[in-house]
Design a protein around this motif. Sequence first.
Motif, mmCIF file in Angstrom:
data_model
loop_
_atom_site.group_PDB
_atom_site.id
_atom_site.type_symbol
_atom_site.label_atom_id
_atom_site.label_comp_id
_atom_site.label_asym_id
_atom_site.label_seq_id
_atom_site.Cartn_x
_atom_site.Cartn_y
_atom_site.Cartn_z
ATOM 1 N N SER A 30 39.435 24.026 -14.796
ATOM 2 C CA SER A 30 39.065 24.675 -15.108
ATOM 3 C C SER A 30 39.908 26.381 -14.336
ATOM 4 O O SER A 30 39.673 25.902 -12.901
ATOM 5 N N ASP B 61 39.597 30.363 -13.774
ATOM 6 C CA ASP B 61 39.317 31.916 -13.873
ATOM 7 C C ASP B 61 40.398 33.791 -14.376
ATOM 8 O O ASP B 61 40.019 34.037 -15.411
ATOM 9 N N ARG C 136 37.146 29.292 -17.514
ATOM 10 C CA ARG C 136 35.513 29.428 -17.360
ATOM 11 C C ARG C 136 35.474 30.979 -18.636
ATOM 12 O O ARG C 136 35.799 31.551 -18.803
#
Length: 242
Positions: A155, A157, A178
């Motif tokens: 995951s 950003d 995310r």
Amino acid sequence: MIRDGQRVLLIHDGKEYYVRAGNGTLSTDKGIIDLNVLMDATPGETIETHLGIPFYIRIPRPTDFFSHARRTGAPMLPKDIGMVCALTGMNRNDDVLDAGTGSGIASIFFGGIAKSVRTFEIREEFAKVCRKNIEEAGLENVEVVAGDMLDAEGSFDVVHLDLQITEAHIHHAHALLRPGGYLATYTPFLEQTFIVMDTAEPLFTDVVCHELIGRELTRTKRGTRPSTRVSHSGYITVARKE
């Protein structure tokens, strides 16, 4: 202090020499420099050739790697990389996935900002060049993966894509992000840009495309005005995951 093997810029009279500290010499029209001497020097000092000509010592920044690092193709321009950083709010808390590494120039910029960068390059020979450039930039938070971004797990950003983008890339980027994270794509042609926008619209919020144009100022004795040369480089599309 400068360490053995570290990349350094030596500058004299507007010329820059991209060298490695340690064993070896640099031959110029102003004389010869023993590169071993660099390891007793600090940035901002000068080092002299055997003819007594001084060269200024500078440690490369990301903009210098754009100019001097080995290339495997045409990298994104610093102004375009800066747009990605600004529009995604990239910061020291972010885990970033970068795909379409090429020479690794964008990853070098991202690595100086983000907590971690994982960059994917499907061509092994390009990945080898990128790894070397990342190493010479002194970045320990950038991992180069010789593989397909579509196989990426985890995951992130921020997901940045600079490759031949398909609908599958956009869907996989959405799965990797995310909540609140950003997808940013660089596309040189409108046809690819439309694939990004059309695929992203149902998946993301705030899908916005920016055309990248830069124009310098020209100064002469007659006066100052914008250059008549308009530099169009491509399109950045930014989309946010809910």
